[in-house]
Design an enzyme around this catalytic site. Sequence first.
Site, mmCIF file in Angstrom:
data_model
loop_
_atom_site.group_PDB
_atom_site.id
_atom_site.type_symbol
_atom_site.label_atom_id
_atom_site.label_comp_id
_atom_site.label_asym_id
_atom_site.label_seq_id
_atom_site.Cartn_x
_atom_site.Cartn_y
_atom_site.Cartn_z
ATOM 1 N N GLU A 63 0.801 -1.228 0.000
ATOM 2 C CA GLU A 63 0.000 0.000 0.000
ATOM 3 C C GLU A 63 0.833 1.277 0.000
ATOM 4 O OE1 GLU A 63 -3.065 0.005 2.949
ATOM 5 O OE2 GLU A 63 -4.065 -1.713 2.046
ATOM 6 N N GLU A 107 -5.178 -8.642 0.542
ATOM 7 C CA GLU A 107 -5.847 -8.319 1.812
ATOM 8 C C GLU A 107 -7.313 -8.022 1.584
ATOM 9 O OE1 GLU A 107 -4.410 -5.007 4.187
ATOM 10 O OE2 GLU A 107 -2.341 -5.658 3.921
HETATM 11 C C1 FCB Z 1 -4.414 -2.253 5.416
HETATM 12 C C2 FCB Z 1 -2.984 -2.465 5.884
HETATM 13 C C3 FCB Z 1 -2.869 -3.522 6.955
HETATM 14 C C4 FCB Z 1 -3.998 -3.394 7.963
HETATM 15 C C5 FCB Z 1 -5.337 -3.384 7.270
HETATM 16 C C6 FCB Z 1 -6.519 -3.318 8.203
HETATM 17 O O1 FCB Z 1 -4.535 -1.002 4.847
HETATM 18 O O2 FCB Z 1 -2.188 -2.859 4.791
HETATM 19 O O3 FCB Z 1 -1.607 -3.418 7.544
HETATM 20 O O4 FCB Z 1 -3.813 -2.267 8.720
HETATM 21 O O5 FCB Z 1 -5.386 -2.260 6.413
#
Ligand code: FCB
Length: 513
Positions: free
Chosen positions: A219, A412
């Site tokens: 990110e 994620e």
């Molecule tokens: C994302 C991050 C991760 C965690 C999730 C909830 O943006 O990459 O580390 O904080 O959110």
Amino acid sequence: MRLTRREFARSALAASVAAALPAGLFSACSVSSNAAHTAGVRPLASPRNQFDNSSEIKFPKNFFWGTATAAYQIEGAWNEDGKGESIWDRFAHTPGKINNGDTGDVACDSYHRWRDDIRLMRAMNLNSHRFSISWPRVQPSGSGPANSKGIDYYSRLVDALLEARIRPMITLYHWDLPQALEDAGGWPNRDTAPRFADYVELVAQALGDRVSDWMLFNEPCAFVDLGHLEGTHAPGHKSLVDFLRASHTVNLAQGSSFRALKATRPSARVGTALSMIACEPATTSEEDKLAAERAHAMTNLWFLEPALNGRYPEALAFLPETVMRIESGDLDKMRAPLDFIGINLYYRTIVSAPSTLERLSHTQEWLFPVKMARGEQGPKTDFGWEIWPQALYDVVARITRDFNRPVIEITESGCSYSDGPDARGVIRDTRRIDYHRQYLQALARAIADGADVRGYHAWSLMDNFEWAEGFSQRFGLAYVDFKTQQRTIKESGRWYANVAASNALPPHPATPD
Ligand code: FCB
């Protein structure tokens, strides 16, 4: 509330970019694409937000079912075995930065309890696990020789994962820059790019004989923005210039580290994990549609278009090349022909064009004319994030279409709910099951419509340190008692174990919209 992390961040960027930079600092945009204005883009957002699975939904053969974690969020041992200080150590140790004064000093103590973590993964039938390497653990001051104890830790972890038949998937940078490099100017300093490439080479040499799947960054949009413009994450800068310069260094670092990794391990699969948001126009007006395209370019393409196409998307109407210190030859250096695109996706945003009055109140309104608001129709997690499975479908479909059907990994997705053990010690987090089921239904639809998605990684394996929120937000499939460090698989973890074992979503009737 971390909703500010992405949605309000973007409007903050808009406002501060517009207000802070004199036009003289900008040169005409010769290095950005006009992707934001691509003619004939089919609006992908439809009113549908339910994906029926009244019968079982099978996933492709060899699909990866995983979880994701990050070093600072789980490891603890912040100053053990020669580890250097990171910007997150420094930030969390600064009073007032983290909710409740929490720190990642101990976190889930995974530096000592990693065997327990692998036991959890086995119990969940996972065949993939995404984790990050702490740069200052393996190279304490961000340059120079490796810290062998740090390398040993990851080496043991990789061996144990392979032994458990779980694919190790490594993120090389999940936000914990060595503090020594921050002291030398951090990401706004372009010298950090070659430092990063050296570190990547060092890790590839140490682990690349056993690890095939890598992500360069996690990110970048989030850490560049929150850490340099908003100041709510480490290193806590609030500077538009730093934001712009850090953006460019990271794009350069993506290119140079990609080449370093491939030179060291030619057969490695190298991607990057990007935070993506479905950007829906608030109305069908041309202005709002254009604003949504700009928001898409800024949030989803700012670190992808440079890698794949060697140019910046036209998120800002003019690219401030001088401020960003873009030098001749940089566009080629940013190129990183990624083997896969990692998508982290949680929600959508609703985008509108600023009114004439709002534009007039900003002298440089041409820079980033968008307003972003959170979606309000869907249910909210305990973090206040809207649940909107369609967002995953839309983004995966859009990236598939616009980048010629790339290999995608969902690196994620997940939700925060505070459910804890009941009297019998069972954690009945049915809302988390609903979340993952719906997002997986959306993903299955995208795959059926042609997307080449190879895996899904639930955020997260277990409850952990949630950045500026400290321990107040629980995203795990396993519950962690932070006093005893005891881990207990939640009902969602059991459900996920069944999905992973059967490579399918069990039948479930859709609820009406
Ligand atoms: C994302 C991050 C991760 C965690 C999730 C909830 O943006 O990459 O580390 O904080 O959110």
